[in-house]
Motif scaffolding. Structure first.
Motif, PDB file in Angstrom:
ATOM      1  N   GLU A  61       0.823  -1.209   0.000  1.00  0.00           N
ATOM      2  CA  GLU A  61       0.000   0.000   0.000  1.00  0.00           C
ATOM      3  C   GLU A  61       0.857   1.260   0.000  1.00  0.00           C
ATOM      4  O   GLU A  61       0.498   2.250  -0.645  1.00  0.00           O
ATOM      5  CB  GLU A  61      -0.958  -0.011   1.198  1.00  0.00           C
ATOM      6  CG  GLU A  61      -1.986  -1.135   1.152  1.00  0.00           C
ATOM      7  CD  GLU A  61      -2.869  -1.149  -0.089  1.00  0.00           C
ATOM      8  OE1 GLU A  61      -3.175  -0.065  -0.643  1.00  0.00           O
ATOM      9  OE2 GLU A  61      -3.255  -2.252  -0.518  1.00  0.00           O
ATOM     10  N   ALA A  65       0.733   4.109  -2.976  1.00  0.00           N
ATOM     11  CA  ALA A  65       0.564   5.536  -2.669  1.00  0.00           C
ATOM     12  C   ALA A  65       1.706   6.355  -3.252  1.00  0.00           C
ATOM     13  O   ALA A  65       1.482   7.452  -3.787  1.00  0.00           O
ATOM     14  CB  ALA A  65       0.472   5.735  -1.157  1.00  0.00           C
ATOM     15  N   ARG A  68       1.293   6.667  -7.066  1.00  0.00           N
ATOM     16  CA  ARG A  68       0.218   7.621  -7.371  1.00  0.00           C
ATOM     17  C   ARG A  68       0.696   9.057  -7.178  1.00  0.00           C
ATOM     18  O   ARG A  68       0.406   9.931  -7.993  1.00  0.00           O
ATOM     19  CB  ARG A  68      -0.996   7.348  -6.484  1.00  0.00           C
ATOM     20  CG  ARG A  68      -1.784   6.138  -6.881  1.00  0.00           C
ATOM     21  CD  ARG A  68      -2.948   5.935  -5.968  1.00  0.00           C
ATOM     22  NE  ARG A  68      -3.734   4.773  -6.363  1.00  0.00           N
ATOM     23  CZ  ARG A  68      -4.646   4.206  -5.599  1.00  0.00           C
ATOM     24  NH1 ARG A  68      -4.891   4.683  -4.398  1.00  0.00           N
ATOM     25  NH2 ARG A  68      -5.311   3.161  -6.030  1.00  0.00           N
ATOM     26  N   GLU A  69       1.429   9.286  -6.093  1.00  0.00           N
ATOM     27  CA  GLU A  69       1.954  10.622  -5.817  1.00  0.00           C
ATOM     28  C   GLU A  69       2.905  11.072  -6.924  1.00  0.00           C
ATOM     29  O   GLU A  69       2.835  12.208  -7.397  1.00  0.00           O
ATOM     30  CB  GLU A  69       2.686  10.625  -4.472  1.00  0.00           C
ATOM     31  CG  GLU A  69       3.294  11.958  -4.111  1.00  0.00           C
ATOM     32  CD  GLU A  69       4.110  11.896  -2.838  1.00  0.00           C
ATOM     33  OE1 GLU A  69       5.059  12.692  -2.734  1.00  0.00           O
ATOM     34  OE2 GLU A  69       3.829  11.059  -1.970  1.00  0.00           O
TER      35      GLU A  69
END
Length: 77
Positions: A61, A65, A68-69
């Motif tokens: 996870e 994240a 995506r950032e």
């Protein structure tokens, strides 16, 4: 979010998008299946497989994240 400009190449963007797709699909499903199996083994306090799988899930996870950032905050050059 930071206001610094980040730049990535088109190839790197494609690579990150492919990794994200893999992590959000098959890898996430695999972790969830492993978690269900580990839960079925019994006592969670002393269940090393369960704790390892939870740690793996956390790392997965975090990586999702981070990707995506990067994709949201970077400009393609």
């Amino acid at each position: 979010m930071q206001s610094t400009n980040n730049y990535i190449t088109v190839d790197k963007k494609k690579e990150l998008e492919a990794e994200l797709k893999d992590l959000e699909g098959p890898k996430r499903k695999e972790i969830l299946e492993n978690l269900e199996y580990a839960k079925s083994l019994g006592d969670l306090k002393e269940n090393a497989e369960y704790h390892q799988t939870r740690e793996d899930q956390g790392k997965l996870e975090e990586r999702i994240a981070k990707i995506r950032e990067i994709l949201q905050s970077s400009q393609v050059v």
